[in-house]
Write a protein that holds these residues in place. Structure first.
Motif, PDB file in Angstrom:
ATOM      1  N   VAL A  31       1.736   0.245  -3.406  1.00 30.04           N
ATOM      2  CA  VAL A  31       2.756  -0.483  -2.422  1.00 30.04           C
ATOM      3  C   VAL A  31       3.215   0.942  -2.037  1.00 30.04           C
ATOM      4  O   VAL A  31       4.304   1.177  -1.871  1.00 30.04           O
ATOM      5  CB  VAL A  31       2.919  -1.424  -2.736  1.00 30.04           C
ATOM      6  CG1 VAL A  31       3.508  -2.253  -0.910  1.00 30.04           C
ATOM      7  CG2 VAL A  31       3.073  -2.196  -3.326  1.00 30.04           C
ATOM      8  N   ILE A  50       3.891  -8.493   0.719  1.00 27.03           N
ATOM      9  CA  ILE A  50       3.725  -8.342   0.328  1.00 27.03           C
ATOM     10  C   ILE A  50       4.463  -7.958  -1.036  1.00 27.03           C
ATOM     11  O   ILE A  50       3.845  -9.374  -2.411  1.00 27.03           O
ATOM     12  CB  ILE A  50       3.096  -6.780  -0.637  1.00 27.03           C
ATOM     13  CG1 ILE A  50       2.263  -6.416  -1.354  1.00 27.03           C
ATOM     14  CG2 ILE A  50       4.417  -5.670  -0.819  1.00 27.03           C
ATOM     15  CD1 ILE A  50       0.974  -4.877  -1.727  1.00 27.03           C
ATOM     16  N   GLY A 100      -1.533  -1.425   1.087  1.00 24.04           N
ATOM     17  CA  GLY A 100      -0.570  -1.039   1.581  1.00 24.04           C
ATOM     18  C   GLY A 100      -0.349   0.153   2.411  1.00 24.04           C
ATOM     19  O   GLY A 100      -1.562   0.068   3.065  1.00 24.04           O
ATOM     20  N   ALA A 124      -3.407  -1.462   5.185  1.00 26.13           N
ATOM     21  CA  ALA A 124      -2.746  -2.896   5.453  1.00 26.13           C
ATOM     22  C   ALA A 124      -2.752  -2.557   6.696  1.00 26.13           C
ATOM     23  O   ALA A 124      -3.371  -3.432   7.422  1.00 26.13           O
ATOM     24  CB  ALA A 124      -1.404  -3.313   4.406  1.00 26.13           C
ATOM     25  N   SER A 313      -0.066  -6.922   4.967  1.00 24.02           N
ATOM     26  CA  SER A 313       0.730  -6.520   3.313  1.00 24.02           C
ATOM     27  C   SER A 313       0.153  -7.868   2.606  1.00 24.02           C
ATOM     28  O   SER A 313      -0.168  -8.073   1.740  1.00 24.02           O
ATOM     29  CB  SER A 313       1.529  -6.170   3.127  1.00 24.02           C
ATOM     30  OG  SER A 313       3.068  -6.532   3.609  1.00 24.02           O
TER      31      SER A 313
END
Length: 392
Positions: A31, A50, A100, A124, A313
């Protein structure tokens, strides 16, 4: 169980071999994002989204029975730092997927990293059209790269769909369909300005005044005097500087201008409602729609989370999970094939990837930026109807 995939890169003859150990109990998802530096706030919101998705997914058994392990990497919103961070995620942390990123420049700089290691990657938030152009220019090399947002070039398009609909329905009280355009002399300002000129003409609006202002201008009275004299039915303003945006908002009120006001980037900052106060009431802007009660859901878990910045995310991890489930595999090629067949209805509308650019498709039936209006100090969505928070 081990599997490997290899890709010959360019004409150099160098091969990149990636091996993933599927005996691990977790699936590592990298991420990347700006978790320090001036853009750190955006990185935090990315993290909130996320993390909530991972908690929910792991609570239901994970991906094909394996729990999701998030590996965060700080890119500082700097391309050169991003390249190093992505390399470390793959070579040191052994991530199998990447979900991400916030910054388009970082995404562009890291495209070759994820391509070299054959890592299925969902950017994202990055939305530069250049990302789609790169994918389209070399579809084999960048086959595993996807963008969950819509490209910058169409972000303003919802404005024109709404203006056309609202005018025809009589919701906007206009007779001549005249507008004035004020934008700052920056790359962003010029892009938005030209987009408005081209699209307003297509839907039958007449431009009566165009003014390009210096970046961070604070004195708009001469321009607004001309606006008041011409009395356009709508004024579009595109300014990125918060102080400049607050200044023109207050000066419009002082001048007694009665036109509809369609604001710009400055209105979407956290501080704007407080600084502009009641002067912003009734003005319009674009805003991403999100599912009902999403703001309550994310803020129940993370009270400081921004609903918009965190939803990308969140959706992205679920999109990856659906692809893995459809593929019934963690193999990059199989997951990539499933990603191309994505049809995900998430927090931010419906995600279907364009087969050439790998951007999320734009449109009323897919994704678009809606139109919102300031009411009681909040930018509340009024269109599209399915996501409206306020009736207009």
């Amino acid at each position: 169980l081990l599997f490997a995939s290899a890709e010959i890169l360019g004409c150099s003859g160098l091969a990149s071999l990636r091996v993933t150990n599927l005996t691990e109990e977790t699936i590592k998802v990298g991420v990347p994002g700006p978790y320090s530096g001036p853009a750190a706030e955006k990185g935090e919101h990315l993290k909130y989204g996320i993390q909530l998705a991972a908690e929910e997914i792991n609570g239901k058994g994970g991906f094909l029975g394996k729990k999701v392990e998030l590996v965060f990497a700080d890119t500082e919103a700097k391309p050169e730092v991003g390249v190093s961070a992505y390399e470390k995620m793959v070579t040191r942390d052994k991530v199998q997927f990447i979900v991400g990123e916030v910054n388009s420049d970082v995404a562009l700089a890291t495209l070759d990293v994820v391509a070299r290691y054959r890592i299925p990657t969902l950017y994202a938030i990055p939305a530069s059209d250049e990302l789609g152009k790169k994918v389209k220019s070399n579809p084999q090399k960048y086959a595993m790269v996807f963008m969950v947002d819509i490209p910058v070039s169409v972000m303003q398009s919802g404005s024109f769909l709404w203006l056309d609909e609202a005018t025809k329905a009589g919701k906007l009280k206009v007779k001549e369909k005249t507008y004035a355009l004020i934008y700052e002399d920056s790359s962003w300002g010029r892009i938005v300005g030209e987009t408005w000129k081209n699209n307003m003409e297509k839907i039958g609006w007449k431009n009566v005044l165009t003014e390009v202002t210096p970046f961070k201008e604070s004195e708009y009275m001469p321009i607004l005097t001309r606006v008041k004299k011409l009395n356009p039915e709508l004024v579009k303003i595109e300014i990125t500087s918060l102080p400049a945006g607050v200044a023109i908002t207050k000066q419009i009120a002082e001048m007694g201008i009665k036109s509809y006001i369609f604001g710009g980037y400055y209105q979407k900052t956290i501080e704007f409602p407080r600084m502009a106060g009641s002067f912003a009431e009734g003005s319009f802007n674009i805003r991403e729609p999100y599912a009902p009660d999403w703001d309550k859901k994310i803020q129940k878990r993370f009270p400081k989370a921004d609903p918009i910045a965190s939803m990308f995310s969140y959706d992205s991890l679920y999109i990856l999970g659906e692809a893995i489930s459809k593929a019934q595999s963690f193999e990059p090629e199989k997951v990539t094939k499933a990603l191309l067949e994505t049809d995900h209805r998430g927090v931010f509308m419906r995600t279907v990837f364009d087969p050439e650019t790998h951007f999320a498709r734009f449109g009323k039936e897919y994704k678009l930026f809606g139109v919102a209006m300031f009411k009681n100090g909040k930018l509340e969505l009024i269109w599209p109807p399915d996501y409206a928070q306020l009736k207009f």
